[in-house]
Write a protein that holds these residues in place. Sequence first.
Motif, PDB file in Angstrom:
ATOM      1  N   MET A  70      -4.534  -4.008   4.374  1.00  0.00           N
ATOM      2  CA  MET A  70      -5.570  -4.681   3.581  1.00  0.00           C
ATOM      3  C   MET A  70      -4.976  -5.825   2.770  1.00  0.00           C
ATOM      4  O   MET A  70      -5.602  -6.878   2.630  1.00  0.00           O
ATOM      5  N   GLU A 117      -3.180   0.364   2.909  1.00  0.00           N
ATOM      6  CA  GLU A 117      -3.079  -0.604   1.810  1.00  0.00           C
ATOM      7  C   GLU A 117      -2.280  -1.833   2.225  1.00  0.00           C
ATOM      8  O   GLU A 117      -2.642  -2.957   1.890  1.00  0.00           O
ATOM      9  N   TYR A 139     -11.845  -6.066   0.953  1.00  0.00           N
ATOM     10  CA  TYR A 139     -12.319  -4.775   1.420  1.00  0.00           C
ATOM     11  C   TYR A 139     -13.124  -4.072   0.340  1.00  0.00           C
ATOM     12  O   TYR A 139     -12.860  -4.219  -0.844  1.00  0.00           O
ATOM     13  N   ALA A 158     -14.234  -0.259  -0.837  1.00  0.00           N
ATOM     14  CA  ALA A 158     -13.935   1.165  -0.673  1.00  0.00           C
ATOM     15  C   ALA A 158     -15.250   1.930  -0.656  1.00  0.00           C
ATOM     16  O   ALA A 158     -16.046   1.814  -1.586  1.00  0.00           O
ATOM     17  N   SER A 159     -15.494   2.671   0.394  1.00  0.00           N
ATOM     18  CA  SER A 159     -16.733   3.440   0.476  1.00  0.00           C
ATOM     19  C   SER A 159     -16.592   4.742  -0.301  1.00  0.00           C
ATOM     20  O   SER A 159     -15.484   5.198  -0.568  1.00  0.00           O
ATOM     21  N   TRP A 219     -12.566   2.196   4.225  1.00  0.00           N
ATOM     22  CA  TRP A 219     -12.678   0.836   3.687  1.00  0.00           C
ATOM     23  C   TRP A 219     -13.333  -0.047   4.733  1.00  0.00           C
ATOM     24  O   TRP A 219     -13.240   0.209   5.931  1.00  0.00           O
ATOM     25  N   TYR A 220     -13.994  -1.113   4.270  1.00  0.00           N
ATOM     26  CA  TYR A 220     -14.651  -2.008   5.209  1.00  0.00           C
ATOM     27  C   TYR A 220     -14.838  -3.388   4.596  1.00  0.00           C
ATOM     28  O   TYR A 220     -14.766  -3.561   3.385  1.00  0.00           O
ATOM     29  N   TYR A 221     -15.061  -4.373   5.478  1.00  0.00           N
ATOM     30  CA  TYR A 221     -15.460  -5.712   5.045  1.00  0.00           C
ATOM     31  C   TYR A 221     -16.446  -6.254   6.070  1.00  0.00           C
ATOM     32  O   TYR A 221     -16.480  -5.813   7.217  1.00  0.00           O
TER      33      TYR A 221
END
Length: 180
Positions: A55, A52, A62, A64-65, A70-72
Amino acid sequence: MNKLMILLLAIALGSCKSHEARKPITSKSGSFIDESIARNKALNEREYASIEKIMEKDGNTYIASENGFWYYYNTKSEVDSLATPAFGDIINYDYNIKSLSGQLIYSKDDLKNQDYIMDKEELFSGLREGLKLMKPGETVTFIFPSQKAYGYYGDEYKIGRNEPLICEVTLNAITQNQTN
């Protein structure tokens, strides 16, 4: 002879007695499992707090999957007709791996360009699920908690145990499985 008969009768009657279960010398409780659960919860809390902070600090938005990472998008494809990989598709990608502090663990040159048959070959779970979200030409940065990366054992080389990772992945191409 009389004594021998009495002895044999005593042995015969003694052997008819039902066996009693022996009590264990030590009793085990669920303390090991309880301690393990507590350790894993504490580890997860520390990892999520660190993730966190990263991020918040880097300023990217980001996502949240559903799979716990997490991804961007560094580069996002705006072409809707491009498909994401499906079971059995052959994908070509390259990626790097960094620690949460941003230190490069494996570069794209170290890992080389990879071909992977979707869900038919071994790949750490976070990357496998992350690749399913991508379209050809996209570059995505993923943050994987340790249980979605190499977990308890690490990779036995440069990635330590219980180490969360940042991976920048570029999906170069998808060759669709003809049986899909």
